[in-house]
Enzyme design. Structure first.
Site, PDB file in Angstrom:
ATOM      1  N   HIS A 103      72.471   5.960  10.299  1.00 19.04           N
ATOM      2  CA  HIS A 103      73.531   6.564   9.868  1.00 19.04           C
ATOM      3  C   HIS A 103      73.064   7.433   8.584  1.00 19.04           C
ATOM      4  CE1 HIS A 103      73.691   3.229   6.859  1.00 19.04           C
ATOM      5  NE2 HIS A 103      74.569   4.072   6.023  1.00 19.04           N
ATOM      6  N   HIS A 104      71.905   7.431   8.195  1.00 18.39           N
ATOM      7  CA  HIS A 104      71.359   8.461   7.166  1.00 18.39           C
ATOM      8  C   HIS A 104      70.610   9.407   7.888  1.00 18.39           C
ATOM      9  CE1 HIS A 104      73.131   7.161   3.652  1.00 18.39           C
ATOM     10  NE2 HIS A 104      73.175   5.929   3.998  1.00 18.39           N
TER      11      HIS A 104
ATOM     12  N   HIS B  78      67.721   0.648   2.387  1.00 18.26           N
ATOM     13  CA  HIS B  78      69.044  -0.326   2.681  1.00 18.26           C
ATOM     14  C   HIS B  78      69.567   0.022   4.396  1.00 18.26           C
ATOM     15  CE1 HIS B  78      71.635   3.162   2.951  1.00 18.26           C
ATOM     16  NE2 HIS B  78      72.703   2.281   3.227  1.00 18.26           N
TER      17      HIS B  78
ATOM     18  N   ASP C 275      81.462   8.401   6.698  1.00 19.51           N
ATOM     19  CA  ASP C 275      80.951   7.767   5.280  1.00 19.51           C
ATOM     20  C   ASP C 275      80.746   8.706   4.336  1.00 19.51           C
ATOM     21  OD1 ASP C 275      79.717   5.989   3.850  1.00 19.51           O
ATOM     22  OD2 ASP C 275      77.704   5.935   4.302  1.00 19.51           O
TER      23      ASP C 275
ATOM     24  N   LYS D 118      72.563  -3.172   1.829  1.00 19.84           N
ATOM     25  CA  LYS D 118      72.797  -3.055   0.443  1.00 19.84           C
ATOM     26  C   LYS D 118      72.796  -4.164  -0.345  1.00 19.84           C
ATOM     27  CE  LYS D 118      74.739   1.729   0.099  1.00 19.84           C
ATOM     28  NZ  LYS D 118      75.982   2.529  -0.466  1.00 19.84           N
TER      29      LYS D 118
ATOM     30  N   HIS E  91      77.993  -0.798   8.223  1.00 17.88           N
ATOM     31  CA  HIS E  91      76.812   0.234   8.027  1.00 17.88           C
ATOM     32  C   HIS E  91      76.282   0.123   6.767  1.00 17.88           C
ATOM     33  CE1 HIS E  91      80.137   1.778   5.601  1.00 17.88           C
ATOM     34  NE2 HIS E  91      79.392   2.558   5.139  1.00 17.88           N
ATOM     35  N   ASP E  92      76.733  -0.413   5.631  1.00 21.71           N
ATOM     36  CA  ASP E  92      75.908  -0.568   4.584  1.00 21.71           C
ATOM     37  C   ASP E  92      75.584  -1.881   4.319  1.00 21.71           C
ATOM     38  OD1 ASP E  92      75.510   1.912   3.772  1.00 21.71           O
ATOM     39  OD2 ASP E  92      77.236   2.331   2.619  1.00 21.71           O
TER      40      ASP E  92
END
Length: 383
Positions: free
Chosen positions: A266-267, A235, A295, A210, A206-207
């Site tokens: 996911h944000h 990101h 998260d 970054k 998911h990240d």
């Protein structure tokens, strides 16, 4: 050697006696005089049998109904099924095979032929089961290798962000718990066991975006400036772009497609106030919705060099009250449904216990931890 066990299901006592006479010397025989009796026997002893000889036309419950019930409970994973019937119409034969019958023998029958076909069926079925177990083991090993590689890559991303290596494991586990609870509450999202596994594994990425964020922004202990925050927000798209630029044969893999959804969205938030695309409600893929909640929960309850961890109760209260953004009401119910499990498994940031199989973020902010720094008392929705 212990004899293999056969269940004969036929409402005709004469037919059962004929089959018993043919088979009792080599096999251990159990009889049922109708389909309902057969189901009653199988419900308690299905693992004992190697073969089921099943008539079609019977009172109480016919052979097709028996087959349907066997499929419902997956008992046929353990034994083969041969239909024995005087009705050899193509429609009946096709239906029997469609429902999982391994063979079909017409009555009246020749004892030698029956004996030979039963022996052959049991041998072929045993070989097929062994082959399926070998293939299943190979698939499982490959899946474990895939999960390991994803975890390694995710850990690299986390190490740049100063996060605990447990974060990926936590998000993966919480995602799985939420999805399993969700399918108990609704069939709205048509999630299979395979879907739950796929989303849980893909959550590890998911990240990944970054990895392209500068260190001085990624690891800044204090509050980000507006310009830094704008860079940090990238990101999610950076991660999606990494996956979209993979070779076509990789890009089309189900895991990559789900990981793309999660990375990019996911944000997003259920009320449309998330980013990068401002999606609203179920325009946000359920994979991204669930990972978002997982998260947020782990970010709130985890300690970082720039903040203390919130307690489980504090984190739960913040999410349910909307202090961390708006979430799908069904997922909020799911979070409450697994609250006791989360409190038990993640207290003091301990690794989650093995799960027994069988039966969301502040407005305009990307990194919950940064804005929840103990160095600032700014309200969660201020940035």
């Amino acid at each position: 050697m212990e004899k293999q066990k056969i269940l004969i299901v036929d409402d005709s006592e004469m037919n059962r006696a004929l089959l018993l006479d043919i088979l009792e010397e080599q096999y251990d025989i159990v009889e049922a005089q109708n389909g309902a009796e057969a189901i009653s026997i199988l419900s308690e002893r299905w693992a004992e049998f190697s073969l089921l000889l099943l008539d079609i036309m019977m009172p109480v419950m016919d052979g097709f109904e028996v087959l349907a019930t066997i499929n419902q409970y997956h008992w046929s994973d353990n034994f083969a099924i041969i239909m024995i019937s005087a009705d050899d119409s193509p429609a009946n034969i096709k239906r029997a095979y469609d429902l999982g019958a391994f063979d079909y023998i017409n009555r009246p029958f020749d004892p030698a032929i029956v004996h030979r076909r039963i022996s052959s069926t049991m041998l072929l079925y045993a070989r097929r089961q062994r082959l399926e177990k070998i293939i299943a083991k190979q698939i499982e090993e490959q899946e474990q290798n895939n999960k390991l590689m994803i975890s390694i890559l995710s850990h690299i991303v986390e190490s740049r962000n100063g996060e605990s290596g447990l974060h990926i494991l936590h998000v993966n586990t919480i995602t799985k718990y939420l999805l399993k609870r969700l399918v108990l509450y609704t069939d709205q999202y048509s999630l299979s066991k395979e879907d739950i596994s796929l989303i849980s594994v893909a959550s590890s990425l998911h990240d990944i975006g970054k990895i392209a964020i500068p260190d001085e922004i990624l690891n800044k202990p204090g509050r980000l400036t507006d310009e830094e925050f704008a860079i940090m927000k990238n990101h999610s798209m950076l991660g999606a772009n990494i996956l979209s630029e993979l070779p076509a044969e990789m890009r089309d893999a189900p895991l990559v497609k789900v990981a793309y959804e999660i990375c990019r969205w996911h944000h997003e938030r259920y009320d449309g106030r998330g980013y990068p695309d401002g999606l609203k409600g179920d325009d946000i893929p359920i994979s991204a919705q669930v990972v978002a909640m997982a998260d947020v929960y782990d970010a709130l309850t985890s300690e970082r060099c720039y903040k203390k961890a919130f307690t489980h109760k504090e984190a739960l209260k913040m999410i349910l009250e909307g202090q961390c953004g708006t979430f799908n009401p069904l997922l909020l119910q799911c979070l409450q449904g697994i609250a006791d499990t989360l409190e038990h498994e993640f207290t003091n940031n301990l690794p989650p216990e093995p799960e027994n199989e069988d039966p969301l973020e502040a407005k305009n902010k990307i990194d919950y931890d940064k804005l929840l720094s103990s160095e600032t008392s700014t309200p969660l929705t201020s940035k």
